[in-house]
Enzyme design. Structure first.
Site, short mmCIF file in Angstrom:
data_model
loop_
_atom_site.label_atom_id
_atom_site.label_comp_id
_atom_site.label_asym_id
_atom_site.label_seq_id
_atom_site.Cartn_x
_atom_site.Cartn_y
_atom_site.Cartn_z
NE ARG A 112 48.18 95.74 78.45
CZ ARG A 112 48.24 96.16 77.21
NH1 ARG A 112 49.42 96.47 76.68
NH2 ARG A 112 47.17 96.26 76.47
CE LYS A 144 37.69 107.89 59.68
NZ LYS A 144 38.87 107.83 58.84
N GLY A 173 39.39 99.91 72.34
CA GLY A 173 39.71 101.29 71.94
C GLY A 173 39.61 102.29 73.08
N GLY A 186 42.25 95.05 70.80
CA GLY A 186 42.00 94.31 69.56
C GLY A 186 41.33 92.96 69.79
P1 AMP Z 1 36.84 104.59 68.24
O1 AMP Z 1 38.31 104.51 68.44
O2 AMP Z 1 36.36 104.10 66.92
O3 AMP Z 1 36.07 103.98 69.40
O4 AMP Z 1 36.47 106.14 68.21
C1 AMP Z 1 36.63 106.98 69.30
C2 AMP Z 1 36.69 108.39 68.81
O5 AMP Z 1 35.50 108.73 68.15
C3 AMP Z 1 36.87 109.39 69.92
O6 AMP Z 1 38.09 110.07 69.72
C4 AMP Z 1 35.69 110.34 69.74
O7 AMP Z 1 36.01 111.70 69.93
C5 AMP Z 1 35.32 110.13 68.31
N1 AMP Z 1 33.93 110.52 68.03
C6 AMP Z 1 32.82 110.08 68.61
N2 AMP Z 1 31.74 110.72 68.13
C7 AMP Z 1 32.18 111.64 67.23
C8 AMP Z 1 31.54 112.60 66.38
N3 AMP Z 1 30.22 112.76 66.39
N4 AMP Z 1 32.31 113.35 65.58
C9 AMP Z 1 33.67 113.17 65.60
N5 AMP Z 1 34.32 112.29 66.35
C10 AMP Z 1 33.58 111.52 67.16
#
Ligand code: AMP
Length: 392
Positions: free
Chosen positions: A36, A193, A350, A373
């Site tokens: 950064r 999610k 993320g 964010g």
């Molecule tokens: P995010 O922070 O919402 O971008 O989510 C990233 C996280 O989603 C990572 O740690 C991945 O391991 C998890 N992830 C992606 N696909 C899956 C899945 N099919 N089952 C469980 N975790 C998942």
């Protein structure tokens, strides 16, 4: 949207209140990753070379309006001096008036602005105190632009305002992807999610031509379509919301690409025994950890027809092998098409940067945002107060 940059400002002899993001990781009193800090160098050097005085305003951690010694920005001074190659005068806000009076064409760094209770309240009095220290406002902290804080929003109203080099680079890349993009536009959205990305998905279906949904969140969509997902990560309570997004997409003519084949396991572990089955055939005792090769080929074909890609989130549990395959393959296709000049590719938010780095594809993308964010709120179609304040 248009905004002023440093090139529109007369900087000679001017004090430039420069909002930067130097919220770097620190261990045992030392900065452990200077990324950064390195990224603000072009802006600070440009001000110095134009005979201006950069007065750096930044936050560090979350002191919540109180002085917390462990969160003093003083710790960043050696790393800043090393990156800039010049001395940095560090001052508390209370002593800043005296310091800036004597600083001519020198870098000044003001103590953690979040020590001030008025910062996160966007307090006009704090903004006025800051404005009194300089002539021009320059915001180079895109990653803090989703917050209406005194140093990102109110202050911008009080002085002629412009975007720093990093902010301008980020805004140009984001405009190219969602402002006036070359079509077709494809968005890839993965991650854990649906609940954290509902606004983002709703915005994208109205903006893009193809929307690839992957990762854990695809499971919620598969379940909403009536498919069994066994023990997979799935937000069953959001089935209605997922269906509404599918209906929205139909209404706007956005093609949704969900996994048609899936990689399933019985335990969440690296190298767990796995099999590839059709998306509607997840066994009751299994969980989905990745998209299969047929899905990857469909994504690849979609990317090959697209002109613009915007990407957030991995397509599977990319941290554990071999469930990083779909993410790696799609990222590598995007990087190759970008290098061939066929695709403009922007990614961020993320875990995306980590996933693309792991795929060895990050260098191939047109632009990777490290803003977290702020990048996600921009993908959600929200006005970022710190950016809106710079609009001309
Ligand atoms: P995010 O922070 O919402 O971008 O989510 C990233 C996280 O989603 C990572 O740690 C991945 O391991 C998890 N992830 C992606 N696909 C899956 C899945 N099919 N089952 C469980 N975790 C998942």
């Amino acid at each position: 949207m248009s905004w002023k940059t440093l090139d529109h400002m007369h900087l000679s002899g001017k004090r430039v209140l420069t909002r930067v993001d130097i919220n770097v990781p620190v261990e045992n009193g030392r900065v452990t990753d200077t990324t950064r800090i390195d990224r603000i160098v072009p802006t600070v050097q440009h001000i110095l070379e134009s005979s201006g005085t950069p007065i750096l305003i930044a936050h560090f951690g979350r002191p919540k309006g109180q002085v917390v010694d462990a969160l003093s920005l003083k710790v960043t001074v050696p790393a800043l001096e090393a990156a800039l190659g010049v001395p940095v005068k560090f001052t508390s806000l209370d002593n800043a008036r005296e310091t800036v009076t004597f600083a001519k064409n020198q870098v000044v760094l003001i103590e953690n602005i979040r020590f001030e209770p008025g910062e996160e309240r966007n307090d006009p009095q704090l903004a006025q105190r800051l404005a009194d220290l300089g002539d021009i406002y320059c915001n180079d902290a895109f990653s803090a632009a989703h917050r209406a804080h005194a140093s990102t929003e109110a202050l911008a109203q009080l002085r002629p305002a412009c975007a720093g080099r990093l902010m301008a680079e980020e805004l140009t890349a984001l405009e190219a992807a969602l402002g006036k993009p070359e079509r077709p536009v494809v968005a890839v959205v993965g991650g854990a999610k649906v609940s954290s990305k509902l606004d983002l998905l709703s915005n994208l279906v109205g903006q893009v031509d193809h929307l690839v949904i992957g990762g854990g969140m695809a499971n919620t969509f598969l379940a909403a379509q009536g498919h069994a997902v066994g023990k997979s990560l799935c937000e069953h309570a959001l089935a209605d919301k997922a269906q509404r997004i599918l209906q929205q997409a139909q209404a706007t003519g956005c093609e949704i690409i969900l996994p048609s084949d899936i990689v399933v396991v019985r335990e969440f572990a690296a190298h767990a025994p796995h099999e590839t089955v059709a998306a509607e055939a997840c066994p009751d005792d299994a969980m989905i950890l990745d998209a299969g090769p047929e899905t990857v080929a469909r994504i690849g074909a979609c990317l090959a027809r697209a002109r613009t890609l915007i990407w957030n989130g991995p397509l599977g549990a990319f941290e554990i092998q071999p469930f990083d395959r779909a993410t790696n393959a799609a990222a590598q296709s995007a990087a190759t098409l970008t290098k061939m000049g066929k695709l403009i590719s922007v990614a961020g938010g993320g875990d995306t940067v980590a996933a693309l780095n792991q795929a060895g594809a990050a260098d191939g993308f047109s632009y990777i945002s490290t803003a977290g964010g702020a990048f996600l709120e921009w993908m959600e179609g929200k006005d970022l107060p710190g950016v809106a304040a710079l609009a001309t």
